[in-house]
Scaffold this motif. Structure first.
Motif, PDB file in Angstrom:
ATOM      1  N   LEU A  65       0.843  -1.196   0.000  1.00  0.00           N
ATOM      2  CA  LEU A  65       0.000   0.000   0.000  1.00  0.00           C
ATOM      3  C   LEU A  65       0.880   1.248   0.000  1.00  0.00           C
ATOM      4  CD1 LEU A  65      -2.828  -0.880   2.562  1.00  0.00           C
ATOM      5  CD2 LEU A  65      -2.941  -0.960   0.069  1.00  0.00           C
ATOM      6  N   ASP A  66       0.609   2.152  -0.913  1.00  0.00           N
ATOM      7  CA  ASP A  66       1.377   3.392  -1.016  1.00  0.00           C
ATOM      8  C   ASP A  66       0.652   4.484  -0.236  1.00  0.00           C
ATOM      9  OD1 ASP A  66       3.076   5.431  -1.698  1.00  0.00           O
ATOM     10  OD2 ASP A  66       2.244   5.709  -3.713  1.00  0.00           O
ATOM     11  N   VAL A  67       1.124   4.740   0.992  1.00  0.00           N
ATOM     12  CA  VAL A  67       0.533   5.777   1.852  1.00  0.00           C
ATOM     13  C   VAL A  67       1.674   6.675   2.333  1.00  0.00           C
ATOM     14  CG1 VAL A  67      -0.906   6.280   3.854  1.00  0.00           C
ATOM     15  CG2 VAL A  67      -1.222   4.124   2.609  1.00  0.00           C
ATOM     16  N   PRO A  68       1.920   7.796   1.659  1.00  0.00           N
ATOM     17  CA  PRO A  68       2.973   8.722   2.114  1.00  0.00           C
ATOM     18  C   PRO A  68       2.719   9.182   3.549  1.00  0.00           C
ATOM     19  CG  PRO A  68       2.244   9.282  -0.099  1.00  0.00           C
ATOM     20  CD  PRO A  68       1.295   8.241   0.404  1.00  0.00           C
ATOM     21  N   GLU A  69       3.801   9.535   4.245  1.00  0.00           N
ATOM     22  CA  GLU A  69       3.683   9.819   5.680  1.00  0.00           C
ATOM     23  C   GLU A  69       2.737  10.956   6.007  1.00  0.00           C
ATOM     24  OE1 GLU A  69       7.375  11.770   7.419  1.00  0.00           O
ATOM     25  OE2 GLU A  69       8.213  10.915   5.581  1.00  0.00           O
ATOM     26  N   GLN A  70       2.541  11.920   5.080  1.00  0.00           N
ATOM     27  CA  GLN A  70       1.637  13.030   5.371  1.00  0.00           C
ATOM     28  C   GLN A  70       0.173  12.597   5.419  1.00  0.00           C
ATOM     29  OE1 GLN A  70       3.558  12.787   2.646  1.00  0.00           O
ATOM     30  NE2 GLN A  70       2.574  13.645   0.817  1.00  0.00           N
ATOM     31  N   PHE A  71      -0.111  11.356   4.994  1.00  0.00           N
ATOM     32  CA  PHE A  71      -1.483  10.851   5.026  1.00  0.00           C
ATOM     33  C   PHE A  71      -1.736   9.951   6.232  1.00  0.00           C
ATOM     34  CE2 PHE A  71      -0.777  11.738   0.483  1.00  0.00           C
ATOM     35  CZ  PHE A  71      -1.872  12.574   0.238  1.00  0.00           C
ATOM     36  N   LEU A  72      -0.813   9.944   7.180  1.00  0.00           N
ATOM     37  CA  LEU A  72      -0.948   9.093   8.367  1.00  0.00           C
ATOM     38  C   LEU A  72      -1.129   9.945   9.621  1.00  0.00           C
ATOM     39  CD1 LEU A  72       1.820   6.658   7.248  1.00  0.00           C
ATOM     40  CD2 LEU A  72      -0.457   5.884   7.929  1.00  0.00           C
ATOM     41  N   TRP A  73      -2.026   9.507  10.496  1.00  0.00           N
ATOM     42  CA  TRP A  73      -2.302  10.216  11.748  1.00  0.00           C
ATOM     43  C   TRP A  73      -2.389   9.189  12.867  1.00  0.00           C
ATOM     44  CZ3 TRP A  73      -1.523  14.956  13.049  1.00  0.00           C
ATOM     45  CH2 TRP A  73      -2.134  15.525  14.174  1.00  0.00           C
ATOM     46  N   THR A  74      -1.459   9.270  13.815  1.00  0.00           N
ATOM     47  CA  THR A  74      -1.365   8.291  14.894  1.00  0.00           C
ATOM     48  C   THR A  74      -1.824   8.893  16.223  1.00  0.00           C
ATOM     49  OG1 THR A  74       0.876   8.875  15.589  1.00  0.00           O
ATOM     50  CG2 THR A  74       0.677   7.366  13.713  1.00  0.00           C
ATOM     51  N   SER A  75      -2.062   8.009  17.193  1.00  0.00           N
ATOM     52  CA  SER A  75      -2.418   8.509  18.531  1.00  0.00           C
ATOM     53  C   SER A  75      -1.265   9.300  19.130  1.00  0.00           C
ATOM     54  CB  SER A  75      -2.806   7.349  19.451  1.00  0.00           C
ATOM     55  OG  SER A  75      -1.719   6.471  19.654  1.00  0.00           O
ATOM     56  N   ALA A  76      -0.031   9.000  18.717  1.00  0.00           N
ATOM     57  CA  ALA A  76       1.128   9.770  19.187  1.00  0.00           C
ATOM     58  C   ALA A  76       1.072  11.199  18.664  1.00  0.00           C
ATOM     59  CB  ALA A  76       2.426   9.100  18.743  1.00  0.00           C
ATOM     60  N   LEU A  77       0.769  11.362  17.377  1.00  0.00           N
ATOM     61  CA  LEU A  77       0.648  12.703  16.801  1.00  0.00           C
ATOM     62  C   LEU A  77      -0.507  13.470  17.440  1.00  0.00           C
ATOM     63  CD1 LEU A  77       1.226  11.919  13.023  1.00  0.00           C
ATOM     64  CD2 LEU A  77       2.820  13.062  14.580  1.00  0.00           C
ATOM     65  N   ALA A  78      -1.626  12.776  17.648  1.00  0.00           N
ATOM     66  CA  ALA A  78      -2.782  13.425  18.273  1.00  0.00           C
ATOM     67  C   ALA A  78      -2.459  13.854  19.703  1.00  0.00           C
ATOM     68  CB  ALA A  78      -3.982  12.481  18.254  1.00  0.00           C
ATOM     69  N   THR A  79      -1.696  13.017  20.427  1.00  0.00           N
ATOM     70  CA  THR A  79      -1.301  13.357  21.797  1.00  0.00           C
ATOM     71  C   THR A  79      -0.383  14.573  21.816  1.00  0.00           C
ATOM     72  OG1 THR A  79      -1.497  11.049  22.516  1.00  0.00           O
ATOM     73  CG2 THR A  79      -0.111  12.496  23.847  1.00  0.00           C
ATOM     74  N   ALA A  80       0.601  14.600  20.926  1.00  0.00           N
ATOM     75  CA  ALA A  80       1.517  15.745  20.853  1.00  0.00           C
ATOM     76  C   ALA A  80       0.766  17.017  20.473  1.00  0.00           C
ATOM     77  CB  ALA A  80       2.626  15.465  19.848  1.00  0.00           C
ATOM     78  N   ASP A  81      -0.175  16.894  19.543  1.00  0.00           N
ATOM     79  CA  ASP A  81      -0.980  18.034  19.117  1.00  0.00           C
ATOM     80  C   ASP A  81      -1.806  18.584  20.284  1.00  0.00           C
ATOM     81  OD1 ASP A  81      -2.061  19.602  16.707  1.00  0.00           O
ATOM     82  OD2 ASP A  81      -3.918  18.779  17.525  1.00  0.00           O
ATOM     83  N   PHE A  82      -2.398  17.672  21.060  1.00  0.00           N
ATOM     84  CA  PHE A  82      -3.198  18.072  22.221  1.00  0.00           C
ATOM     85  C   PHE A  82      -2.332  18.755  23.286  1.00  0.00           C
ATOM     86  CE2 PHE A  82      -4.530  16.698  26.546  1.00  0.00           C
ATOM     87  CZ  PHE A  82      -5.626  17.533  26.677  1.00  0.00           C
ATOM     88  N   LEU A  83      -1.190  18.161  23.616  1.00  0.00           N
ATOM     89  CA  LEU A  83      -0.339  18.728  24.666  1.00  0.00           C
ATOM     90  C   LEU A  83       0.237  20.081  24.246  1.00  0.00           C
ATOM     91  CD1 LEU A  83       1.513  15.613  26.118  1.00  0.00           C
ATOM     92  CD2 LEU A  83      -0.552  16.753  26.931  1.00  0.00           C
ATOM     93  N   LYS A  84       0.554  20.232  22.960  1.00  0.00           N
ATOM     94  CA  LYS A  84       1.049  21.524  22.475  1.00  0.00           C
ATOM     95  C   LYS A  84      -0.008  22.605  22.644  1.00  0.00           C
ATOM     96  CE  LYS A  84       3.028  23.756  18.378  1.00  0.00           C
ATOM     97  NZ  LYS A  84       3.439  23.562  16.964  1.00  0.00           N
ATOM     98  N   SER A  85      -1.284  22.241  22.431  1.00  0.00           N
ATOM     99  CA  SER A  85      -2.362  23.214  22.596  1.00  0.00           C
ATOM    100  C   SER A  85      -2.598  23.547  24.059  1.00  0.00           C
ATOM    101  CB  SER A  85      -3.663  22.681  21.976  1.00  0.00           C
ATOM    102  OG  SER A  85      -4.219  21.629  22.759  1.00  0.00           O
ATOM    103  N   GLN A  86      -2.305  22.588  24.943  1.00  0.00           N
ATOM    104  CA  GLN A  86      -2.515  22.789  26.372  1.00  0.00           C
ATOM    105  C   GLN A  86      -1.382  23.569  27.033  1.00  0.00           C
ATOM    106  OE1 GLN A  86      -5.239  21.305  28.581  1.00  0.00           O
ATOM    107  NE2 GLN A  86      -6.106  21.681  26.554  1.00  0.00           N
ATOM    108  N   MET A  87      -0.144  23.205  26.680  1.00  0.00           N
ATOM    109  CA  MET A  87       1.015  23.812  27.336  1.00  0.00           C
ATOM    110  C   MET A  87       2.178  23.911  26.351  1.00  0.00           C
ATOM    111  SD  MET A  87       2.798  22.745  30.957  1.00  0.00           S
ATOM    112  CE  MET A  87       1.249  22.908  31.839  1.00  0.00           C
ATOM    113  N   PRO A  88       2.176  24.914  25.491  1.00  0.00           N
ATOM    114  CA  PRO A  88       3.268  25.050  24.513  1.00  0.00           C
ATOM    115  C   PRO A  88       4.626  25.105  25.215  1.00  0.00           C
ATOM    116  CG  PRO A  88       1.477  26.590  24.033  1.00  0.00           C
ATOM    117  CD  PRO A  88       1.169  25.984  25.368  1.00  0.00           C
ATOM    118  N   GLY A  89       5.585  24.354  24.683  1.00  0.00           N
ATOM    119  CA  GLY A  89       6.924  24.350  25.264  1.00  0.00           C
ATOM    120  C   GLY A  89       7.028  23.637  26.587  1.00  0.00           C
ATOM    121  N   GLY A  90       6.074  22.731  26.868  1.00  0.00           N
ATOM    122  CA  GLY A  90       6.076  22.010  28.134  1.00  0.00           C
ATOM    123  C   GLY A  90       7.102  20.897  28.179  1.00  0.00           C
TER     124      GLY A  90
END
Length: 266
Positions: A65-90
């Motif tokens: 399956l050809d799925v370039p990395e920009q088309f993937l969204w993991t729970s790790a990315l979602a967690t980092a995105d959430f924490l950045k919104s909560q406490m930038p530079g934490g």
């Protein structure tokens, strides 16, 4: 929304929907190509926080399956995105693999064992008693407890093995503190994915194979939900729940649109 024709953007689970045990499921490659040809934004989602998008892209490519990395969204990315919104530079003390540590670094977080803002527990095959002990003491001392995904077990060739949810339960028992879980079934993972591709709930479809994570989260996020029967859930499993997906399909091949027929008028 009940009309599939109104869907302009797609979110799809990976395991049990597009691949099974490193083999592509029927129609998966063609569906991904169909979305590309139609210019429809999409993301492939996974609750697995071990791998980076680049790693996952390579693994999927090896599976056909050809799925370039920009088309993937993991729970790790979602967690980092959430924490950045909560406490930038934490700061965070992390139990996990490259998927979560890389995502947090790229979100501007500092990894530390000294008075971190957060303890983040993700998936790993190398859980350390010392690291778990350290996490417990940091949480008791005030660090906020975050978990990438709630899965209690994961598959292996020899049978089930303990996963993030099981380790989180151990830490909860020792601290009395419940974690905030970012991955499915938290609809936040879908909302962050939609933000990434500029999608809106009223015109986004979600394809999954699990009633207890994919479908319930999709419903709570306001998406058009499609359950495929190539993964965990079967008809008996569906009947156990008080909610229903918008559609139940045999597999993603059922989403393929027929090729237009060219008519020679000469």
């Amino acid at each position: 929304m009940s009309n599939r024709g109104d869907i302009e953007c797609w979110l799809t689970d990976m395991d049990g929907v597009l691949v099974h045990e490193n083999h592509p499921l029927p129609g998966a490659a063609a569906l991904l190509q169909q979305w590309r040809d139609q210019g429809k934004p999409f993301l492939v989602l996974t609750n697995n926080s071990i791998f980076t998008p680049r790693d996952l892209s390579a693994r999927l490519k090896a599976s056909g399956l050809d799925v370039p990395e920009q088309f993937l969204w993991t729970s790790a990315l979602a967690t980092a995105d959430f924490l950045k919104s909560q406490m930038p530079g934490g700061s965070a003390f992390v139990i996990g693999e490259a998927g979560i540590t890389t995502a947090l670094h790229e979100a501007g977080f500092v990894m530390t064992e000294s008075d971190p803002d957060y303890v983040v527990v993700g998936e790993t095959r190398n859980y350390s008693f010392d690291a778990i002990t350290k996490a417990i003491r940091l949480i008791v001392n005030g660090a906020r407890f975050i978990v990438t995904n709630p899965d209690a077990t994961g598959p292996s060739a020899d049978g089930p093995m303990p996963a993030t949810g099981a380790i989180a339960a151990l830490i909860t028992k020792a601290t009395g503190k419940e974690p905030y879980v970012v991955g499915k079934p938290n609809p936040m993972m879908f909302r962050s994915a939609m933000n990434k591709i500029g999608a809106h709930s009223e015109n986004t479809g979600m394809i999954g194979d699990r009633m207890d994570t994919d479908i319930v989260a999709g419903i709570e996020a306001g998406l058009h939900t499609i359950l495929v029967l190539t993964g965990i859930s079967d008809q008996a499993e569906i009947e156990r729940y008080p909610f229903r997906p918008d559609e139940i399909l045999g597999g993603v091949a059922d989403l393929l649109e027929p090729e237009p027929i060219e008519v020679d008028i000469d």
